[in-house]
Design an enzyme around this catalytic site. Structure first.
Site, PDB file in Angstrom:
ATOM      1  N   ASP A  96     -23.810 -73.383 -45.881  1.00  0.00           N
ATOM      2  CA  ASP A  96     -24.757 -72.632 -45.057  1.00  0.00           C
ATOM      3  C   ASP A  96     -26.181 -72.733 -45.611  1.00  0.00           C
ATOM      4  OD1 ASP A  96     -22.336 -71.748 -43.880  1.00  0.00           O
ATOM      5  OD2 ASP A  96     -22.262 -70.053 -45.268  1.00  0.00           O
ATOM      6  N   GLU A 129     -21.850 -70.289 -33.855  1.00  0.00           N
ATOM      7  CA  GLU A 129     -22.422 -69.587 -35.006  1.00  0.00           C
ATOM      8  C   GLU A 129     -23.502 -70.441 -35.647  1.00  0.00           C
ATOM      9  OE1 GLU A 129     -19.084 -69.013 -37.625  1.00  0.00           O
ATOM     10  OE2 GLU A 129     -19.212 -71.049 -38.451  1.00  0.00           O
TER      11      GLU A 129
END
Length: 317
Positions: free
Chosen positions: A14, A195
């Site tokens: 991420d 997401e």
């Protein structure tokens, strides 16, 4: 054919890299232990790999945000530094085995985010009491926006993408608007997921990249876009690519690219794509706990019509 891209930083998922007005690059990402927020700073992208690591916040031992600290992003909004992140309560799963993350923010009002004090501001409340994560912020035509992923109990799947204006850098100023939900096959492999959104404003458009499906080799990146002059809070303003813009490259052993961010070089017109991926598929156990999602960086290319070209996650072109 161009050479294979090597990971910039290993075991950091991420990833979020931004270039600040001081000329330095700032890096945040999920750490394998999911127990803290770390920040790195360097004068170049490559130097981030060996830059000192500053732990700016540690989770408490118990409570509503004491487990699984995910996807921190460092932003400079309204004259202060903010990190937006998701965390779960002490009992991270509910009775149905679903994660219970909520979104939170910390703030540092010092000029130097690596030297000042960080203040915990609490939950960023979306107005929907359900699993949510992967928040980012951006400013468009003078308005600060909050963009994130959240579960709507009335919609099958794990998460959708929502957008809202902000009243302050840690409070929403309007109701969430649903921009995208999993609908195509490539968004629904393993899990129904949208997401990890990230925003890029170029060529008269506002682009939102995002990630879909399970976090194994099925993970892939999608794209939304709206005209720069459109009402971003009107879902009808947004277009959605029916095909992924980046997916696994098994021929080069790079799998599950996603959860990206964008940054720039010394040339502000040159955009760099930052993302994570794995270099193998034989994951033992839950992919969530596998640490081998590495940070990659490559140039973003453009078509003649102003649309971005993401290319393969394994090669520069």
């Amino acid at each position: 054919m161009s050479a294979l891209i090597e990971p910039l930083i290993r075991q950091r998922a991420d990833p979020h890299i931004s270039r600040h007005a001081d000329g330095h690059y700032y890096f945040t990402a999920s750490v394998p232990q999911y127990d803290r927020i770390e920040v790195r700073r360097a004068p170049t992208i490559d130097a981030l790999a060996d830059a000192p690591v500053f732990d700016v916040w540690h989770k408490p031992d118990t409570g509503p945000y004491s487990e699984l600290v995910w996807a921190p992003e460092l932003h400079f909004n309204d004259g202060a530094w903010y990190v937006y992140f998701a965390a779960a309560p002490t009992r991270a799963l509910d009775h149905q085995g679903m994660f219970q993350h909520r979104m939170y923010a910390i703030r540092n009002q010092a000029k130097d985010p690596l030297g000042g004090e960080w203040e915990f501001l609490g939950q960023v409340d979306s107005g929907i009491d359900s699993f949510c994560l992967d928040a980012t912020t951006f400013t468009h035509r003078g308005q600060l926006y909050y963009l994130w992923a959240q579960k709507d109990p009335a919609i099958p799947g794990n998460s959708n993408l929502y957008l809202a204006p902000m009243k302050t850098p840690w409070q929403l100023g309007g109701a969430p608007v649903l921009l995208s939900r999993p609908e195509f096959d490539w968004e629904c492999r393993g899990f129904l997921v949208n997401e990890g959104p990230s925003v890029l404003q170029r060529h008269g458009r506002v682009f939102i990249s995002y990630s879909a499906s399970a976090t194994d080799e099925n993970y892939a990146m999608g794209l939304l876009w709206a005209d720069d002059g459109a009402d971003l809070l009107d879902p009808a303003s947004w277009h959605k690519s029916p095909e992924p813009v980046m997916r696994s490259a098994p021929e080069d052993s790079v799998f599950g690219p996603g959860h990206n961010s964008f940054t720039v070089t010394d040339d502000p017109d040159e955009v760099l794509l930052v993302y994570h991926a794995r270099t193998y598929t034989e994951i033992e156990g839950d992919p969530l706990w596998n640490p081998d999602r590495h940070t990659f960086v490559k140039p973003l290319r453009w078509r003649a019509d102003g649309m971005p070209v993401f290319g393969l996650p394994s090669r520069r072109d």
